[in-house]
Design a protein around this motif. Structure first.
Motif, PDB file in Angstrom:
ATOM      1  N   ALA A   1      55.605  43.973  40.978  1.00 27.68           N
ATOM      2  CA  ALA A   1      54.838  44.051  42.213  1.00 27.68           C
ATOM      3  C   ALA A   1      55.912  43.941  43.244  1.00 27.68           C
ATOM      4  O   ALA A   1      55.804  44.738  44.442  1.00 27.68           O
ATOM      5  CB  ALA A   1      53.779  43.270  42.537  1.00 27.68           C
ATOM      6  N   GLN A   2      57.010  43.064  43.213  1.00 23.77           N
ATOM      7  CA  GLN A   2      58.059  42.717  44.351  1.00 23.77           C
ATOM      8  C   GLN A   2      58.753  44.117  44.538  1.00 23.77           C
ATOM      9  O   GLN A   2      59.178  44.663  45.482  1.00 23.77           O
ATOM     10  CB  GLN A   2      58.526  41.667  44.174  1.00 23.77           C
ATOM     11  N   ARG A   3      59.178  44.761  43.151  1.00 25.26           N
ATOM     12  CA  ARG A   3      60.086  46.001  43.170  1.00 25.26           C
ATOM     13  C   ARG A   3      59.267  47.026  43.756  1.00 25.26           C
ATOM     14  O   ARG A   3      59.911  47.750  44.644  1.00 25.26           O
ATOM     15  CB  ARG A   3      60.398  46.335  41.764  1.00 25.26           C
ATOM     16  N   MET A   4      57.844  47.108  43.327  1.00 25.00           N
ATOM     17  CA  MET A   4      57.192  48.409  43.756  1.00 25.00           C
ATOM     18  C   MET A   4      57.006  48.128  45.331  1.00 25.00           C
ATOM     19  O   MET A   4      56.853  49.277  45.991  1.00 25.00           O
ATOM     20  CB  MET A   4      55.787  48.429  42.942  1.00 25.00           C
ATOM     21  N   SER A   5      56.819  47.044  45.806  1.00 19.90           N
ATOM     22  CA  SER A   5      56.273  46.739  47.404  1.00 19.90           C
ATOM     23  C   SER A   5      57.723  47.177  48.139  1.00 19.90           C
ATOM     24  O   SER A   5      57.351  47.740  49.339  1.00 19.90           O
ATOM     25  CB  SER A   5      55.905  45.261  47.399  1.00 19.90           C
ATOM     26  N   ALA A   6      58.679  47.328  47.727  1.00 20.92           N
ATOM     27  CA  ALA A   6      59.895  47.734  48.500  1.00 20.92           C
ATOM     28  C   ALA A   6      59.815  49.300  48.853  1.00 20.92           C
ATOM     29  O   ALA A   6      60.053  49.944  49.753  1.00 20.92           O
ATOM     30  CB  ALA A   6      61.123  47.631  47.855  1.00 20.92           C
TER      31      ALA A   6
ATOM     32  N   LYS B   1      47.719  42.919  33.978  1.00 19.33           N
ATOM     33  CA  LYS B   1      49.019  42.890  34.883  1.00 19.33           C
ATOM     34  C   LYS B   1      49.351  44.229  35.620  1.00 19.33           C
ATOM     35  O   LYS B   1      50.559  44.321  36.061  1.00 19.33           O
ATOM     36  CB  LYS B   1      50.202  42.316  34.165  1.00 19.33           C
ATOM     37  N   LYS B   2      48.591  45.252  35.287  1.00 19.97           N
ATOM     38  CA  LYS B   2      48.923  46.601  35.943  1.00 19.97           C
ATOM     39  C   LYS B   2      49.247  46.314  37.476  1.00 19.97           C
ATOM     40  O   LYS B   2      48.207  45.824  38.354  1.00 19.97           O
ATOM     41  CB  LYS B   2      47.988  47.574  35.699  1.00 19.97           C
ATOM     42  N   VAL B   3      50.161  47.186  38.020  1.00 15.07           N
ATOM     43  CA  VAL B   3      50.371  47.050  39.532  1.00 15.07           C
ATOM     44  C   VAL B   3      50.520  48.706  39.761  1.00 15.07           C
ATOM     45  O   VAL B   3      50.921  49.582  39.026  1.00 15.07           O
ATOM     46  CB  VAL B   3      51.802  46.576  39.831  1.00 15.07           C
ATOM     47  N   PHE B   4      50.078  48.969  41.234  1.00 15.58           N
ATOM     48  CA  PHE B   4      49.818  50.385  41.638  1.00 15.58           C
ATOM     49  C   PHE B   4      49.923  50.396  43.049  1.00 15.58           C
ATOM     50  O   PHE B   4      49.514  49.325  43.751  1.00 15.58           O
ATOM     51  CB  PHE B   4      48.733  51.202  41.172  1.00 15.58           C
ATOM     52  N   HIS B   5      50.754  51.467  43.594  1.00 18.97           N
ATOM     53  CA  HIS B   5      50.731  51.803  44.847  1.00 18.97           C
ATOM     54  C   HIS B   5      49.228  51.969  45.538  1.00 18.97           C
ATOM     55  O   HIS B   5      48.448  52.944  44.699  1.00 18.97           O
ATOM     56  CB  HIS B   5      51.549  52.866  45.318  1.00 18.97           C
ATOM     57  N   VAL B   6      48.997  51.747  46.576  1.00 12.17           N
ATOM     58  CA  VAL B   6      47.494  51.974  47.027  1.00 12.17           C
ATOM     59  C   VAL B   6      47.392  53.110  47.278  1.00 12.17           C
ATOM     60  O   VAL B   6      46.294  53.771  46.945  1.00 12.17           O
ATOM     61  CB  VAL B   6      47.540  51.191  48.636  1.00 12.17           C
ATOM     62  N   THR B   7      48.344  54.046  47.887  1.00 14.74           N
ATOM     63  CA  THR B   7      48.241  55.481  47.927  1.00 14.74           C
ATOM     64  C   THR B   7      47.874  56.117  46.498  1.00 14.74           C
ATOM     65  O   THR B   7      46.982  57.069  46.399  1.00 14.74           O
ATOM     66  CB  THR B   7      49.274  56.247  48.739  1.00 14.74           C
ATOM     67  N   CYS B   8      48.862  55.790  45.721  1.00 14.59           N
ATOM     68  CA  CYS B   8      48.557  56.391  44.410  1.00 14.59           C
ATOM     69  C   CYS B   8      47.383  55.986  43.597  1.00 14.59           C
ATOM     70  O   CYS B   8      46.809  56.890  42.964  1.00 14.59           O
ATOM     71  CB  CYS B   8      49.874  55.751  43.365  1.00 14.59           C
TER      72      CYS B   8
ATOM     73  N   LEU C   1      49.103  46.885  44.941  1.00 16.13           N
ATOM     74  CA  LEU C   1      48.197  46.060  44.426  1.00 16.13           C
ATOM     75  C   LEU C   1      48.167  45.762  42.781  1.00 16.13           C
ATOM     76  O   LEU C   1      48.819  46.253  42.068  1.00 16.13           O
ATOM     77  CB  LEU C   1      46.572  46.464  44.730  1.00 16.13           C
ATOM     78  N   GLU C   2      47.719  44.465  42.402  1.00 17.30           N
ATOM     79  CA  GLU C   2      47.436  44.384  41.138  1.00 17.30           C
ATOM     80  C   GLU C   2      46.263  44.501  40.616  1.00 17.30           C
ATOM     81  O   GLU C   2      45.186  44.156  41.618  1.00 17.30           O
ATOM     82  CB  GLU C   2      48.062  42.975  40.851  1.00 17.30           C
ATOM     83  N   CYS C   3      45.768  44.858  39.551  1.00 17.09           N
ATOM     84  CA  CYS C   3      44.600  44.982  38.875  1.00 17.09           C
ATOM     85  C   CYS C   3      44.112  43.656  39.047  1.00 17.09           C
ATOM     86  O   CYS C   3      44.563  42.529  38.508  1.00 17.09           O
ATOM     87  CB  CYS C   3      44.539  45.670  37.686  1.00 17.09           C
ATOM     88  N   SER C   4      42.715  43.397  39.490  1.00 15.72           N
ATOM     89  CA  SER C   4      41.811  42.223  39.672  1.00 15.72           C
ATOM     90  C   SER C   4      40.965  41.876  38.349  1.00 15.72           C
ATOM     91  O   SER C   4      40.745  40.762  38.275  1.00 15.72           O
ATOM     92  CB  SER C   4      40.824  42.444  40.861  1.00 15.72           C
ATOM     93  N   HIS C   5      41.448  42.641  37.268  1.00 14.03           N
ATOM     94  CA  HIS C   5      40.527  42.283  36.091  1.00 14.03           C
ATOM     95  C   HIS C   5      41.462  41.310  35.247  1.00 14.03           C
ATOM     96  O   HIS C   5      42.685  41.360  35.293  1.00 14.03           O
ATOM     97  CB  HIS C   5      40.565  43.663  35.116  1.00 14.03           C
ATOM     98  N   GLU C   6      40.597  40.292  34.694  1.00 18.10           N
ATOM     99  CA  GLU C   6      41.215  39.104  34.254  1.00 18.10           C
ATOM    100  C   GLU C   6      42.398  39.767  33.009  1.00 18.10           C
ATOM    101  O   GLU C   6      42.079  40.636  32.187  1.00 18.10           O
ATOM    102  CB  GLU C   6      40.290  38.381  33.458  1.00 18.10           C
TER     103      GLU C   6
END
Length: 66
Positions: free
Chosen positions: A5-10, A23-30, A15-20
């Motif tokens: 998430a830190q690398r992507m935030s650059a 650990k998937k991370v995605f850009h808000v716009t994507c 955001l990270e998936c809230s499902h328990e």
């Protein structure tokens, strides 16, 4: 925030998936382009939370909400 998430935030807000256990991370716009589930929720203490689900868990979450 995870290292991924830190690398992507650059490159943009992410955001990270809230499902328990997901650990998937995605850009808000994507995520918006892929119709992921995003929802603002207010807690009883007045704080706000963003619930974000990856594409896979968005399908599950929408079924659960309906």
């Amino acid at each position: 925030m995870t290292q991924t998430a830190q690398r992507m935030s650059a490159e943009g807000a992410c955001l990270e998936c809230s499902h328990e256990d997901c650990k998937k991370v995605f850009h808000v716009t994507c995520g918006l382009e892929r119709d992921v589930f995003l929802e603002y929720q207010s807690n009883k203490d007045g704080s706000d939370v963003v619930v974000s689900m990856c594409a896979e868990h968005s399908v599950y979450w929408r079924k659960k909400k309906n």
